[in-house]
Design an enzyme around this catalytic site. Structure first.
Site, PDB file in Angstrom:
ATOM      1  N   GLN A   1      36.134  32.900  39.166  1.00 38.61           N
ATOM      2  CA  GLN A   1      34.927  31.891  39.124  1.00 38.61           C
ATOM      3  C   GLN A   1      34.560  32.085  40.903  1.00 38.61           C
ATOM      4  O   GLN A   1      35.666  31.556  42.164  1.00 38.61           O
ATOM      5  CB  GLN A   1      36.087  30.569  39.474  1.00 38.61           C
ATOM      6  CG  GLN A   1      36.187  30.279  37.623  1.00 38.61           C
ATOM      7  CD  GLN A   1      36.063  29.407  37.393  1.00 38.61           C
ATOM      8  OE1 GLN A   1      35.453  28.539  37.768  1.00 38.61           O
ATOM      9  NE2 GLN A   1      37.489  28.515  36.566  1.00 38.61           N
TER      10      GLN A   1
ATOM     11  N   ASN B   1      45.931  32.606  39.499  1.00 35.99           N
ATOM     12  CA  ASN B   1      46.068  34.099  39.626  1.00 35.99           C
ATOM     13  C   ASN B   1      45.811  34.811  40.809  1.00 35.99           C
ATOM     14  O   ASN B   1      47.297  35.549  41.779  1.00 35.99           O
ATOM     15  CB  ASN B   1      45.008  35.214  38.991  1.00 35.99           C
ATOM     16  CG  ASN B   1      45.511  35.306  37.707  1.00 35.99           C
ATOM     17  OD1 ASN B   1      46.931  34.954  37.145  1.00 35.99           O
ATOM     18  ND2 ASN B   1      45.148  35.916  36.493  1.00 35.99           N
TER      19      ASN B   1
ATOM     20  N   ASP C   1      44.179  33.934  28.405  1.00 35.36           N
ATOM     21  CA  ASP C   1      44.586  33.891  29.237  1.00 35.36           C
ATOM     22  C   ASP C   1      43.576  33.237  30.260  1.00 35.36           C
ATOM     23  O   ASP C   1      44.063  31.875  31.411  1.00 35.36           O
ATOM     24  CB  ASP C   1      44.907  35.779  29.963  1.00 35.36           C
ATOM     25  CG  ASP C   1      46.438  35.906  30.070  1.00 35.36           C
ATOM     26  OD1 ASP C   1      47.145  35.569  29.030  1.00 35.36           O
ATOM     27  OD2 ASP C   1      46.419  37.244  29.820  1.00 35.36           O
ATOM     28  N   GLY C   2      42.919  33.423  29.693  1.00 37.80           N
ATOM     29  CA  GLY C   2      41.298  32.710  30.657  1.00 37.80           C
ATOM     30  C   GLY C   2      41.541  31.701  30.090  1.00 37.80           C
ATOM     31  O   GLY C   2      41.217  30.640  31.180  1.00 37.80           O
TER      32      GLY C   2
ATOM     33  N   ASP D   1      36.223  46.895  51.228  1.00 42.51           N
ATOM     34  CA  ASP D   1      35.526  45.924  50.166  1.00 42.51           C
ATOM     35  C   ASP D   1      35.834  44.698  49.769  1.00 42.51           C
ATOM     36  O   ASP D   1      35.375  43.690  49.558  1.00 42.51           O
ATOM     37  CB  ASP D   1      35.136  46.836  49.227  1.00 42.51           C
ATOM     38  CG  ASP D   1      33.799  47.843  48.156  1.00 42.51           C
ATOM     39  OD1 ASP D   1      33.730  47.758  49.047  1.00 42.51           O
ATOM     40  OD2 ASP D   1      33.993  48.922  46.699  1.00 42.51           O
TER      41      ASP D   1
END
Length: 330
Positions: A257, A156, A76-77, A186
């Site tokens: 990223q 995504n 998927d990356g 968070d």
């Protein structure tokens, strides 16, 4: 949507993960097939040390050579990386092959390359247009910040997080300019329907069918238990601004990223991109003889996503059904 009688691609871009031996062998076989059956096709590859011998160098950007079809080999990356190469303008159809890994974006195994390539080149395909997000950044005065990521198209999710800070982030959330809430958590995730089965799902977000046009807002470990995930129409504009009262800056990542650090007062605005990713579905090339009479959906009608949430997520599988599945395989 169904695409038929399409024009045979004249240019193909190969995008692959790190060239281990299985990847090298797969690329060699695939390119040999394309060169022999479709000799008029131009084959391109990124400018990397592992570029195949027969491929020409392709540089992304406004002046890039036009590409008719993208072929990815990896996980998927690899598809997320292919998406990042087309930051502006329309994206060509993407034909994705897995290299033994499982993923929601990997409809084809490399062993099926001949059938998949022939169908794609003949235009006998079904394409799912997967929505992307575009991002802009603003300083504390509301002025746009020019960064190298301002045109980044995200497939995504966009995630704001506290990173290595021990303190929670305080983030003001605006929807179409209207203040929605002050989030103490968070972090926050803004995802596409495709991204709803990635980081957002791990944070407790909903599963959204990838054919829908929607934006998902999911909190990461919020202080308030009443802060639940929300789904907005794709026409919405969502702004996340680091509160002046926040005790820490926030790291911003796009599709995993790390790209930017937002200080108190700075903001990121997320909108639906005008340029989705057209992904070729496996079900579109299923041969009629592959479907048993009276069972399942016909070619081009089966939903890859339904199959994937059952096979990959084991959706709604009880302990008993899992045990029966294991027993039936042994």
């Amino acid at each position: 949507r169904r695409v038929s009688n399409g024009i045979s691609p004249k240019s193909v871009l190969i995008v692959n993960k790190l060239r281990t031996k299985p990847v090298v062998d797969a690329i060699d076989v695939l390119l040999k097939y394309i060169r022999e059956k479709y000799p008029e096709v131009e084959i391109y590859h990124e400018d990397r040390p592992d570029i195949p011998e027969c491929a020409k160098v392709w540089h992304p950007g406004p002046d890039a050579k036009p590409i008719d079809l993208v072929i990815t080999l990896g996980g998927d990356g690899t598809i997320l990386h292919a998406s990042s190469l087309f930051k502006t303008g329309a994206v060509p159809p993407v034909l994705s092959f897995s290299m033994g890994t499982l993923g929601f974006l990997l409809p084809f195994h490399i062993d099926d390359y001949t059938k998949a390539i022939d169908s794609a080149f003949a235009g006998r395909i079904t394409v799912l247009h997967r929505m992307r997000l575009s991002c802009t950044f603003q300083d504390s005065g509301g002025e746009r910040i020019d960064t190298q990521c301002e045109d980044w198209q995200v497939m995504n999710e966009v995630a704001l997080h506290r990173g290595s800070s021990p303190h929670l982030n305080t983030i003001d959330v605006f929807v179409d300019g209207q203040h929605l809430t002050e989030a103490v958590s968070d972090g926050l995730i803004v995802s596409t329907p495709t991204g709803s089965t990635a980081y957002s799902l791990s944070a407790g977000g909903p599963i959204v069918h990838p054919s829908l046009s929607a934006i998902v807002l999911t909190p990461i470990c919020p202080r308030s238990l009443s802060f639940r995930p929300l789904v907005f129409p794709s026409s919405s504009s969502i702004t996340l601004r680091i509160s002046e009262r926040s005790r820490a800056s926030a790291g911003l990542s796009m599709d995993g990223q790390v790209s930017h650090i937002l200080s108190p007062g700075e903001a990121v605005t997320v909108r639906a991109s005008l340029y989705p990713i057209p992904c070729i579905n496996r079900s579109s090339i299923t041969e009629p003889e592959d479907i048993l009479e009276g069972e399942g959906a016909g070619p081009g009608k089966e939903d890859d996503w339904v199959r994937d949430i059952n096979n990959l997520l084991q959706y709604n599988a009880t302990f008993r059904s899992k045990a029966l599945t294991r027993h039936s395989r042994s």
